[in-house]
Design a protein around this motif. Structure first.
Motif, mmCIF file in Angstrom:
data_model
loop_
_atom_site.group_PDB
_atom_site.id
_atom_site.type_symbol
_atom_site.label_atom_id
_atom_site.label_comp_id
_atom_site.label_asym_id
_atom_site.label_seq_id
_atom_site.Cartn_x
_atom_site.Cartn_y
_atom_site.Cartn_z
ATOM 1 N N ASP A 228 61.294 -58.035 -12.026
ATOM 2 C CA ASP A 228 61.451 -59.321 -12.706
ATOM 3 C C ASP A 228 62.502 -59.247 -13.812
ATOM 4 O O ASP A 228 62.391 -58.436 -14.737
ATOM 5 C CB ASP A 228 60.093 -59.741 -13.289
ATOM 6 C CG ASP A 228 60.025 -61.225 -13.583
ATOM 7 O OD1 ASP A 228 61.029 -61.930 -13.370
ATOM 8 O OD2 ASP A 228 58.959 -61.695 -14.022
ATOM 9 N N GLY A 229 63.545 -60.077 -13.682
ATOM 10 C CA GLY A 229 64.547 -60.187 -14.730
ATOM 11 C C GLY A 229 65.702 -59.223 -14.645
ATOM 12 O O GLY A 229 66.611 -59.275 -15.482
ATOM 13 N N THR A 230 65.736 -58.333 -13.653
ATOM 14 C CA THR A 230 66.842 -57.379 -13.544
ATOM 15 C C THR A 230 67.875 -57.887 -12.550
ATOM 16 O O THR A 230 67.578 -58.673 -11.649
ATOM 17 C CB THR A 230 66.356 -55.989 -13.105
ATOM 18 O OG1 THR A 230 65.877 -56.048 -11.756
ATOM 19 C CG2 THR A 230 65.234 -55.501 -14.001
ATOM 20 N N ALA A 231 69.099 -57.403 -12.723
ATOM 21 C CA ALA A 231 70.216 -57.829 -11.875
ATOM 22 C C ALA A 231 70.496 -56.772 -10.802
ATOM 23 O O ALA A 231 69.579 -56.070 -10.364
ATOM 24 C CB ALA A 231 71.441 -58.078 -12.743
ATOM 25 N N HIS A 232 71.757 -56.633 -10.391
ATOM 26 C CA HIS A 232 72.099 -55.667 -9.348
ATOM 27 C C HIS A 232 71.880 -54.227 -9.834
ATOM 28 O O HIS A 232 71.546 -53.353 -9.047
ATOM 29 C CB HIS A 232 73.556 -55.859 -8.929
ATOM 30 C CG HIS A 232 73.906 -55.176 -7.644
ATOM 31 N ND1 HIS A 232 73.361 -55.534 -6.437
ATOM 32 C CD2 HIS A 232 74.742 -54.132 -7.384
ATOM 33 C CE1 HIS A 232 73.843 -54.758 -5.483
ATOM 34 N NE2 HIS A 232 74.684 -53.898 -6.026
ATOM 35 N N HIS A 233 72.078 -54.011 -11.131
ATOM 36 C CA HIS A 233 71.765 -52.731 -11.780
ATOM 37 C C HIS A 233 70.708 -52.994 -12.848
ATOM 38 O O HIS A 233 70.630 -54.088 -13.386
ATOM 39 C CB HIS A 233 73.020 -52.133 -12.418
ATOM 40 C CG HIS A 233 74.035 -51.656 -11.423
ATOM 41 N ND1 HIS A 233 74.009 -50.394 -10.864
ATOM 42 C CD2 HIS A 233 75.104 -52.284 -10.882
ATOM 43 C CE1 HIS A 233 75.030 -50.266 -10.025
ATOM 44 N NE2 HIS A 233 75.707 -51.396 -10.017
ATOM 45 N N PRO A 234 69.887 -51.990 -13.182
ATOM 46 C CA PRO A 234 69.863 -50.625 -12.650
ATOM 47 C C PRO A 234 69.184 -50.561 -11.285
ATOM 48 O O PRO A 234 68.274 -51.340 -11.001
ATOM 49 C CB PRO A 234 69.044 -49.868 -13.687
ATOM 50 C CG PRO A 234 68.098 -50.908 -14.222
ATOM 51 C CD PRO A 234 68.873 -52.181 -14.243
ATOM 52 N N HIS A 235 69.658 -49.641 -10.462
ATOM 53 C CA HIS A 235 69.053 -49.413 -9.159
ATOM 54 C C HIS A 235 67.803 -48.552 -9.283
ATOM 55 O O HIS A 235 67.532 -47.939 -10.316
ATOM 56 C CB HIS A 235 70.045 -48.707 -8.228
ATOM 57 C CG HIS A 235 71.124 -49.603 -7.726
ATOM 58 N ND1 HIS A 235 70.887 -50.671 -6.897
ATOM 59 C CD2 HIS A 235 72.478 -49.588 -7.930
ATOM 60 C CE1 HIS A 235 72.028 -51.271 -6.602
ATOM 61 N NE2 HIS A 235 73.008 -50.640 -7.228
ATOM 62 N N SER A 236 67.040 -48.500 -8.214
ATOM 63 C CA SER A 236 65.889 -47.623 -8.025
ATOM 64 C C SER A 236 64.773 -47.931 -9.023
ATOM 65 O O SER A 236 64.753 -48.977 -9.685
ATOM 66 C CB SER A 236 66.313 -46.149 -8.114
ATOM 67 O OG SER A 236 65.290 -45.324 -7.600
ATOM 68 N N LEU A 237 63.812 -47.016 -9.087
ATOM 69 C CA LEU A 237 62.678 -47.088 -10.003
ATOM 70 C C LEU A 237 62.566 -45.764 -10.739
ATOM 71 O O LEU A 237 62.868 -44.715 -10.180
ATOM 72 C CB LEU A 237 61.378 -47.347 -9.224
ATOM 73 C CG LEU A 237 61.273 -48.669 -8.478
ATOM 74 C CD1 LEU A 237 60.095 -48.624 -7.512
ATOM 75 C CD2 LEU A 237 61.137 -49.828 -9.445
ATOM 76 N N GLN A 238 62.134 -45.821 -11.982
ATOM 77 C CA GLN A 238 61.989 -44.589 -12.746
ATOM 78 C C GLN A 238 60.818 -43.749 -12.242
ATOM 79 O O GLN A 238 60.812 -42.536 -12.395
ATOM 80 C CB GLN A 238 61.829 -44.913 -14.230
ATOM 81 C CG GLN A 238 63.083 -45.505 -14.847
ATOM 82 C CD GLN A 238 64.321 -44.642 -14.595
ATOM 83 O OE1 GLN A 238 64.343 -43.456 -14.945
ATOM 84 N NE2 GLN A 238 65.341 -45.234 -13.984
ATOM 85 N N ASP A 239 59.833 -44.398 -11.660
ATOM 86 C CA ASP A 239 58.734 -43.672 -11.033
ATOM 87 C C ASP A 239 59.155 -43.272 -9.624
ATOM 88 O O ASP A 239 59.204 -44.121 -8.727
ATOM 89 C CB ASP A 239 57.482 -44.533 -10.983
ATOM 90 C CG ASP A 239 56.289 -43.806 -10.352
ATOM 91 O OD1 ASP A 239 56.434 -42.621 -10.000
ATOM 92 O OD2 ASP A 239 55.224 -44.442 -10.215
ATOM 93 N N PRO A 240 59.458 -42.006 -9.376
ATOM 94 C CA PRO A 240 59.979 -41.604 -8.066
ATOM 95 C C PRO A 240 58.939 -41.642 -6.965
ATOM 96 O O PRO A 240 59.284 -41.639 -5.784
ATOM 97 C CB PRO A 240 60.463 -40.178 -8.301
ATOM 98 C CG PRO A 240 59.569 -39.665 -9.387
ATOM 99 C CD PRO A 240 59.316 -40.847 -10.282
ATOM 100 N N ASN A 241 57.657 -41.700 -7.340
ATOM 101 C CA ASN A 241 56.602 -41.614 -6.334
ATOM 102 C C ASN A 241 56.515 -42.853 -5.457
ATOM 103 O O ASN A 241 56.051 -42.774 -4.322
ATOM 104 C CB ASN A 241 55.254 -41.365 -7.020
ATOM 105 C CG ASN A 241 55.208 -40.017 -7.709
ATOM 106 O OD1 ASN A 241 55.275 -38.984 -7.066
ATOM 107 N ND2 ASN A 241 55.122 -40.023 -9.036
ATOM 108 N N VAL A 242 56.925 -44.001 -5.959
ATOM 109 C CA VAL A 242 56.867 -45.222 -5.151
ATOM 110 C C VAL A 242 57.698 -45.044 -3.880
ATOM 111 O O VAL A 242 57.238 -45.314 -2.762
ATOM 112 C CB VAL A 242 57.358 -46.437 -5.960
ATOM 113 C CG1 VAL A 242 57.385 -47.690 -5.081
ATOM 114 C CG2 VAL A 242 56.474 -46.664 -7.189
#
Length: 488
Positions: free
Chosen positions: A220-234
């Motif tokens: 919610d509210g993010t654009a093209h960046h930043p990519h990915s997720l900080q939680d790598p487990n997802v």
């Protein structure tokens, strides 16, 4: 016996060692051994090189006429040597791949867009170094487009695709059915204000429409960046689950020829992602679970019989006999599947105005002879409810009850319209359940009239402020409980 066990463990060690043996000088990539190569775009010869100190964990652009290739090996390979393929933007937000390395996956890369060099690189890793024939893909932006390009051109050589704010070609979009037929799971991670978010919605429409498994996570509210997720487990869990998944056993009720696809909820769930410190909306089978959906033909029946199977059938094999296809918002059907009900969609003839009751009889008899309960609950939404009423009126001794959502009791082929022919149901003491919106324009003329005329047991649940749509009831748990009581 001791010698046999020793030989077995030595054999496993040899297999793992083979997958991790690459020629050339290795460097370090986030704590794991990295091997670099160059490939000629004309001769396709692959030669080992050593990444320069200046490149660090990244990679420099290749010389003209060459491609840069990278493979990173885990400390110990997982059984079967699984791997993940990054097709663009090497080392950008690599946390998911680092986590996969910890789980025994190899990580591979090649510049830049799919062409014959990708074929050569794939064969080098699979045929010469023993990696799994089905890599997973993690693709961001242009890398997402590359993942879908390779996947739709090689649908039998893809384990899963995680696409992050992906690009997309029209050719790939029109070929998504190929991936769906191979049951390749897709996870798209996107920003809610990404200018190319519509790519994900376009893929979802085609993929889900073809029975494919697609899950979506919107930041919610993010654009093209930043990519990915900080939680790598997802992402890592998504890929590892795809690798460890076993093929579903064929249910005993199926004929020799059938088509398998998927059925799952698409209702969104809003939650907080603490690692990214933002809210996300997610939906699809990765987050909500998945049910197997089967379609098949029967002799003497025009049209297909559809059966959606629960993970574990309830005692007595209860089932719902529907006239219309449920969808990802069919909360009652999803709830009943979770309770062990089968959901059956009766065949609708292609060359008739509605169902042919003798063909419904064939479908009913076939399933009962295969062990389904002899008394299903008939169910329909809107105008489809009239058709299940009509079959129930012709077969009152074969049903456990009737359930309608905002029903309209009009039947195309009934000799007498259901509203004028409720006596057979009353005589058989068939329980009727309607779930209606208080603002549905058909409430008074349909449910209201049934309530006036029906002398048997009837329950009506009214949702205040709801019209004809959304057609699903606001409190499905109560509906599910009442339907369960019908079959007891």
């Amino acid at each position: 016996m001791k010698n046999i066990c020793l030989f077995f463990f030595l054999f496993l060690a040899t297999v793992q060692l083979k997958a991790q043996t690459f020629t050339g000088e290795k460097t370090n990539w986030h704590g794991f051994d990295r091997y670099d190569f160059v490939m000629s775009e004309t001769t396709f010869q692959i030669q080992p090189i050593k990444a320069t100190e200046r490149e660090g964990a990244g990679v420099a652009g290749p010389e003209k006429g060459m491609r840069r290739c990278i493979v990173v090996v885990p400390k110990q390979a997982a059984e079967g040597n699984p791997w993940s393929w990054r097709g663009c933007y090497w080392d950008h937000q690599p946390q998911a791949e680092i986590e996969l390395l910890k789980r025994g996956f190899h990580i591979a890369y090649i510049t830049t867009d799919p062409d014959q060099t990708w074929e050569v690189w794939y064969n080098f890793l699979v045929n010469e170094h023993g990696l799994s024939p089905k890599p997973a893909f993690i693709g961001m932006s242009r890398g997402g487009a590359n993942s879908f390009t390779w996947g739709t051109e090689h649908p039998d050589k893809v384990l899963a695709i995680c696409a992050d704010n992906p690009g997309l070609s029209q050719k790939s979009l029109m070929s998504m059915d190929k991936l769906a037929r191979q049951d390749v799971p897709i996870l798209n991670i996107c920003g809610s204000i990404d200018p190319i978010l519509n790519n994900t919605y376009a893929i979802q429409g085609v993929y889900q429409g073809n029975g494919g498994r697609m899950s979506v996570l919107i930041k919610d509210g993010t654009a093209h960046h930043p990519h990915s997720l900080q939680d790598p487990n997802v992402i890592a869990d998504f890929i590892e689950q795809a690798y460890k998944a076993k093929p579903a056993a064929k249910p005993g009720f199926l004929p020799d020829k059938y088509k398998k696809s998927n059925f799952y909820s698409t209702d969104p769930v809003y939650s907080y992602a603490k690692h990214d410190k933002l809210w996300v909306t997610s939906w699809g089978p990765y987050f909500a679970g998945n049910y197997n959906k089967y379609q098949f033909s029967l002799e003497g029946v025009e049209g297909l019989v559809t059966v959606i199977t629960p993970e574990k059938p309830a005692t007595g094999n209860p089932w719902i006999f529907r006239c219309d296809q449920p969808d990802g918002s069919s909360v009652v059907d999803l709830g009943l599947l979770a309770r062990g009900f089968h959901i059956v969609v009766a065949p609708i003839a292609y060359n008739a105005d509605g169902p042919l009751f003798d063909q419904w009889n064939i479908a009913y008899n076939y399933l009962v002879n295969k062990g389904f309960a002899p008394h299903p609950v008939m169910a329909g939404r809107g105008g489809a409810t009239g058709e299940v009423y009509a079959w129930a009126i012709e077969n009152p001794d074969k049903i456990a009850g009737i359930y309608g959502e905002n029903p309209i009791l009009r039947s195309s082929l009934a000799k007498m319209q259901p509203l004028d022919n409720l006596k057979p149901l009353s005589k058989a003491k068939v329980p009727i359940l309607h779930a209606c919106g208080s603002l549905d324009p058909n409430l008074k003329t349909q449910t209201g009239e049934v309530k006036k005329r029906y002398t048997g047991k009837m329950t009506v649940i009214i949702d205040a402020g709801r019209g004809h749509y959304p057609i699903a009831p606001q409190k499905p748990e109560k509906i599910i409980e009442l339907i369960e009581n019908m079959v007891k």
